[in-house]
Design a protein around this motif. Structure first.
Motif, PDB file in Angstrom:
ATOM      1  N   VAL A 172      12.107  -5.299  18.740  1.00  0.00           N
ATOM      2  CA  VAL A 172      13.128  -4.898  17.516  1.00  0.00           C
ATOM      3  C   VAL A 172      12.792  -5.871  16.576  1.00  0.00           C
ATOM      4  O   VAL A 172      12.739  -5.460  15.303  1.00  0.00           O
ATOM      5  N   ARG A 173      12.928  -7.223  16.621  1.00  0.00           N
ATOM      6  CA  ARG A 173      12.722  -8.235  15.642  1.00  0.00           C
ATOM      7  C   ARG A 173      11.207  -7.932  15.066  1.00  0.00           C
ATOM      8  O   ARG A 173      10.904  -7.910  13.867  1.00  0.00           O
ATOM      9  N   GLU A 174      10.292  -8.055  15.916  1.00  0.00           N
ATOM     10  CA  GLU A 174       8.747  -7.950  15.555  1.00  0.00           C
ATOM     11  C   GLU A 174       8.513  -6.519  14.561  1.00  0.00           C
ATOM     12  O   GLU A 174       7.828  -6.662  13.592  1.00  0.00           O
ATOM     13  N   VAL A 175       9.033  -5.375  15.165  1.00  0.00           N
ATOM     14  CA  VAL A 175       8.733  -4.130  14.380  1.00  0.00           C
ATOM     15  C   VAL A 175       9.655  -4.141  12.801  1.00  0.00           C
ATOM     16  O   VAL A 175       9.098  -3.792  11.878  1.00  0.00           O
ATOM     17  N   ARG A 176      10.730  -4.819  13.060  1.00  0.00           N
ATOM     18  CA  ARG A 176      11.462  -4.765  11.547  1.00  0.00           C
ATOM     19  C   ARG A 176      10.790  -5.587  10.888  1.00  0.00           C
ATOM     20  O   ARG A 176      10.768  -5.357   9.586  1.00  0.00           O
ATOM     21  N   LYS A 177      10.352  -6.869  11.137  1.00  0.00           N
ATOM     22  CA  LYS A 177       9.539  -7.667  10.370  1.00  0.00           C
ATOM     23  C   LYS A 177       8.377  -7.094   9.750  1.00  0.00           C
ATOM     24  O   LYS A 177       7.964  -7.223   8.614  1.00  0.00           O
ATOM     25  N   GLY A 178       7.647  -6.210  10.649  1.00  0.00           N
ATOM     26  CA  GLY A 178       6.275  -5.618  10.455  1.00  0.00           C
ATOM     27  C   GLY A 178       6.736  -4.630   9.301  1.00  0.00           C
ATOM     28  O   GLY A 178       5.638  -4.101   8.494  1.00  0.00           O
ATOM     29  N   ARG A 179       7.924  -3.889   9.608  1.00  0.00           N
ATOM     30  CA  ARG A 179       8.049  -2.826   8.301  1.00  0.00           C
ATOM     31  C   ARG A 179       8.702  -3.606   7.238  1.00  0.00           C
ATOM     32  O   ARG A 179       9.085  -2.702   6.326  1.00  0.00           O
ATOM     33  N   LYS A 180       9.021  -4.825   7.004  1.00  0.00           N
ATOM     34  CA  LYS A 180       9.443  -5.738   5.978  1.00  0.00           C
ATOM     35  C   LYS A 180      10.760  -5.355   5.613  1.00  0.00           C
ATOM     36  O   LYS A 180      11.244  -5.027   4.619  1.00  0.00           O
ATOM     37  N   LEU A 181      11.738  -5.082   6.759  1.00  0.00           N
ATOM     38  CA  LEU A 181      12.960  -4.623   6.781  1.00  0.00           C
ATOM     39  C   LEU A 181      14.006  -5.962   7.107  1.00  0.00           C
ATOM     40  O   LEU A 181      13.439  -6.888   7.748  1.00  0.00           O
ATOM     41  N   THR A 182      14.951  -5.940   6.451  1.00  0.00           N
ATOM     42  CA  THR A 182      16.074  -7.208   6.948  1.00  0.00           C
ATOM     43  C   THR A 182      17.013  -6.642   7.948  1.00  0.00           C
ATOM     44  O   THR A 182      16.938  -5.209   8.451  1.00  0.00           O
ATOM     45  N   GLN A 183      17.442  -7.377   8.558  1.00  0.00           N
ATOM     46  CA  GLN A 183      18.605  -6.910   9.653  1.00  0.00           C
ATOM     47  C   GLN A 183      19.621  -6.094   8.997  1.00  0.00           C
ATOM     48  O   GLN A 183      20.085  -5.091   9.547  1.00  0.00           O
ATOM     49  N   LYS A 184      19.916  -6.446   7.757  1.00  0.00           N
ATOM     50  CA  LYS A 184      20.927  -5.505   7.014  1.00  0.00           C
ATOM     51  C   LYS A 184      20.521  -4.043   6.805  1.00  0.00           C
ATOM     52  O   LYS A 184      21.071  -3.104   7.170  1.00  0.00           O
ATOM     53  N   HIS A 185      19.267  -3.934   6.591  1.00  0.00           N
ATOM     54  CA  HIS A 185      18.706  -2.628   6.386  1.00  0.00           C
ATOM     55  C   HIS A 185      18.815  -1.858   7.801  1.00  0.00           C
ATOM     56  O   HIS A 185      19.055  -0.686   8.015  1.00  0.00           O
ATOM     57  N   LEU A 186      18.233  -2.567   9.054  1.00  0.00           N
ATOM     58  CA  LEU A 186      18.360  -1.919  10.087  1.00  0.00           C
ATOM     59  C   LEU A 186      19.829  -1.569  10.710  1.00  0.00           C
ATOM     60  O   LEU A 186      20.121  -0.579  11.012  1.00  0.00           O
ATOM     61  N   ALA A 187      20.723  -2.533  10.373  1.00  0.00           N
ATOM     62  CA  ALA A 187      22.168  -2.248  10.752  1.00  0.00           C
ATOM     63  C   ALA A 187      22.589  -0.858  10.005  1.00  0.00           C
ATOM     64  O   ALA A 187      23.279  -0.161  10.608  1.00  0.00           O
ATOM     65  N   ARG A 188      22.428  -0.926   8.628  1.00  0.00           N
ATOM     66  CA  ARG A 188      22.844   0.186   7.822  1.00  0.00           C
ATOM     67  C   ARG A 188      22.219   1.650   8.458  1.00  0.00           C
ATOM     68  O   ARG A 188      23.016   2.645   8.689  1.00  0.00           O
ATOM     69  N   GLY A 189      21.052   1.445   8.889  1.00  0.00           N
ATOM     70  CA  GLY A 189      20.271   2.656   9.110  1.00  0.00           C
ATOM     71  C   GLY A 189      20.640   3.168  10.565  1.00  0.00           C
ATOM     72  O   GLY A 189      20.708   4.248  10.829  1.00  0.00           O
ATOM     73  N   ALA A 190      20.884   2.126  11.387  1.00  0.00           N
ATOM     74  CA  ALA A 190      21.251   2.475  12.786  1.00  0.00           C
ATOM     75  C   ALA A 190      22.767   2.749  12.907  1.00  0.00           C
ATOM     76  O   ALA A 190      23.075   3.450  14.119  1.00  0.00           O
ATOM     77  N   GLY A 191      23.516   2.239  12.149  1.00  0.00           N
ATOM     78  CA  GLY A 191      24.921   2.563  12.201  1.00  0.00           C
ATOM     79  C   GLY A 191      25.620   1.393  12.612  1.00  0.00           C
ATOM     80  O   GLY A 191      26.650   1.613  13.584  1.00  0.00           O
ATOM     81  N   TYR A 192      24.865   0.196  12.797  1.00  0.00           N
ATOM     82  CA  TYR A 192      25.825  -0.751  13.410  1.00  0.00           C
ATOM     83  C   TYR A 192      26.053  -2.096  12.505  1.00  0.00           C
ATOM     84  O   TYR A 192      25.455  -2.234  11.336  1.00  0.00           O
ATOM     85  N   SER A 193      26.605  -3.292  12.887  1.00  0.00           N
ATOM     86  CA  SER A 193      26.819  -4.437  12.096  1.00  0.00           C
ATOM     87  C   SER A 193      25.701  -5.252  12.061  1.00  0.00           C
ATOM     88  O   SER A 193      24.978  -5.211  13.073  1.00  0.00           O
ATOM     89  N   GLU A 194      25.537  -6.198  10.896  1.00  0.00           N
ATOM     90  CA  GLU A 194      24.304  -7.093  11.205  1.00  0.00           C
ATOM     91  C   GLU A 194      24.550  -7.929  12.280  1.00  0.00           C
ATOM     92  O   GLU A 194      23.375  -8.287  12.744  1.00  0.00           O
ATOM     93  N   ALA A 195      25.808  -8.386  12.717  1.00  0.00           N
ATOM     94  CA  ALA A 195      26.015  -9.293  13.729  1.00  0.00           C
ATOM     95  C   ALA A 195      25.510  -8.469  14.935  1.00  0.00           C
ATOM     96  O   ALA A 195      25.047  -9.087  15.978  1.00  0.00           O
ATOM     97  N   TYR A 196      25.648  -7.103  15.206  1.00  0.00           N
ATOM     98  CA  TYR A 196      25.146  -6.663  16.350  1.00  0.00           C
ATOM     99  C   TYR A 196      23.485  -6.673  16.531  1.00  0.00           C
ATOM    100  O   TYR A 196      23.151  -6.770  17.498  1.00  0.00           O
ATOM    101  N   VAL A 197      22.945  -6.253  15.351  1.00  0.00           N
ATOM    102  CA  VAL A 197      21.557  -6.527  15.293  1.00  0.00           C
ATOM    103  C   VAL A 197      21.032  -8.061  15.621  1.00  0.00           C
ATOM    104  O   VAL A 197      20.144  -7.923  16.490  1.00  0.00           O
ATOM    105  N   SER A 198      21.602  -8.754  15.099  1.00  0.00           N
ATOM    106  CA  SER A 198      21.327 -10.378  15.298  1.00  0.00           C
ATOM    107  C   SER A 198      21.331 -10.555  16.856  1.00  0.00           C
ATOM    108  O   SER A 198      20.482 -11.134  17.361  1.00  0.00           O
ATOM    109  N   ARG A 199      22.383 -10.208  17.567  1.00  0.00           N
ATOM    110  CA  ARG A 199      22.773 -10.447  18.915  1.00  0.00           C
ATOM    111  C   ARG A 199      21.551  -9.820  19.957  1.00  0.00           C
ATOM    112  O   ARG A 199      21.170 -10.041  20.655  1.00  0.00           O
TER     113      ARG A 199
END
Length: 274
Positions: A20-47
Motif C-alpha cells: 500500500v505504501r509503495e503504490v501510494r508513493k508511486g502515485r505521488k499520493l499522501t496518506q490523506k489522499h488515500l484516506a479520503r478516497g478509501a473512506g477511512y481516516s489517516e490514522a487507519y491508513v498509517s496503521r
C-alpha cells in the motif's frame, strides 16, 4: 518494522502494508489522499501501512479504486488471510465460509469458530512458543475472521457437541476460561446454534475420542473435516461423509440435552470466576 523491499522479512500483514505504501508513493499520493478516497481516516491508513492493523475488505477495495489496480489489493488481502492459516486448513475455511449447515464434535478444545480472542491467543502462544507476537496475532486475527459466517444475513445452522474434557481443559487461566464459557453460553442462545455437552459419564459413544466437523450446503452434509497429527484434511466421498453423519447422530443421542448442557457450562463458569 521497516524493510528495504518486498523481499524483506515481512509478515503477510506487514507485506500488505508495504505494498500500500509503495503504490501510494508511486502515485505521488499522501496518506490523506488515500484516506479520503478509501473512506477511512489517516490514522487507519498509517496503521495499515505499518502492518499494525488488519485491513478490511472495504479498505482493500478502496485502495484498488484509488490506485486503479484492478482488484490487486483485494486479491492480496485474500492471500494474506489464507497465509495466516496452515495450507492444509485453507480448504476447510473456504467450505466453512459457504456452508449452510455445520455439525461439529470437539474433544480437546472448543471449536475454533467459537473461540474467544484470549482463548485463541493462549492456544497459539502455547503451540508456537518461539513465534513473534506479530505471527501469533496474525493467527488470532485469522481465527476471529471466521466468525463472519455468524453475521451473515442467513447464517449457517450450527450444531455443537463439545466434550466435557474440552470444557475442563484450562486454557490461559481462570479469567480466560470464564470468558470462553460465557461466550459459549451466549452463542447457544442464538437461534441458529444448538449446543450439547458430551459428559464423561457417556463413555465413548463413537468408540474413540476423535474430533470432526461435517459441512453441508443444504440439509445433508457434503464434506467431512478430520484433524490429524500432521494437519487436518477435507473428505468429500459420499461414503465417508455418510458414515460420519451416522456417527454424529449417535453422539447427539448420547450427549446431554441442550438445556442440561447450558446448565453444566454455567456450573463450570462458577468455578472459574474469582
Amino acid at each position: 518494522m521497516e524493510a528495504d523491499g518486498p523481499s524483506g522479512n515481512l509478515t503477510p500483514l506487514q507485506g500488505f502494508g508495504f505494498e500500500v505504501r509503495e503504490v501510494r508513493k508511486g502515485r505521488k499520493l499522501t496518506q490523506k489522499h488515500l484516506a479520503r478516497g478509501a473512506g477511512y481516516s489517516e490514522a487507519y491508513v498509517s496503521r495499515v501501512e505499518k502492518g499494525q492493523l488488519v485491513p478490511s475488505e472495504r479498505f482493500a477495495r478502496g485502495c484498488d479504486v484509488v490506485f486503479g489496480t484492478h482488484g490487486m489489493f483485494q486479491r492480496l488481502r485474500r492471500r494474506m488471510e489464507e497465509s495466516d492459516h496452515p495450507s492444509w486448513f485453507v480448504p476447510y475455511v473456504q467450505l466453512e465460509q459457504k456452508a449452510t449447515r455445520i455439525l461439529d464434535y470437539s474433544t480437546g478444545l472448543v471449536m475454533g469458530l467459537f473461540q474467544t480472542e484470549d482463548y485463541a491467543r493462549a492456544i497459539f502462544r502455547a503451540a508456537h512458543p518461539r513465534a513473534t507476537d506479530d505471527v501469533v496475532e496474525g493467527k488470532v486475527a485469522a481465527r476471529l475472521r471466521r466468525r463472519a459466517v455468524l453475521d451473515r444475513e442467513e447464517p449457517p445452522a450450527i450444531w455443537l457437541i463439545t466434550h466435557e474434557s474440552a470444557l475442563r481443559t484450562r486454557v490461559g487461566g481462570p479469567a480466560v476460561m470464564a470468558g470462553q464459557l460465557e461466550y459459549l453460553l451466549h452463542a447457544a442462545e442464538l437461534p441458529h446454534v444448538d449446543m450439547q455437552v458430551m459428559p464423561f459419564s457417556a463413555g465413548a459413544p463413537d468408540g474413540q475420542m476423535r474430533p470432526f466437523t461435517l459441512l453441508g450446503m443444504e440439509d445433508s452434509p457434503t464434506a467431512l473435516y478430520v484433524d490429524g497429527p500432521q494437519g487436518g484434511r477435507v473428505y468429500e466421498a459420499a461414503k465417508m461423509v455418510g458414515q460420519a453423519a451416522d456417527t454424529y447422530d449417535r453422539l447427539r443421542a448420547h450427549a446431554s440435552s441442550p438445556d442440561d448442557s447450558a446448565a453444566f457450562v454455567k456450573s463450570l463458569l462458577k468455578e472459574h470466576r474469582p
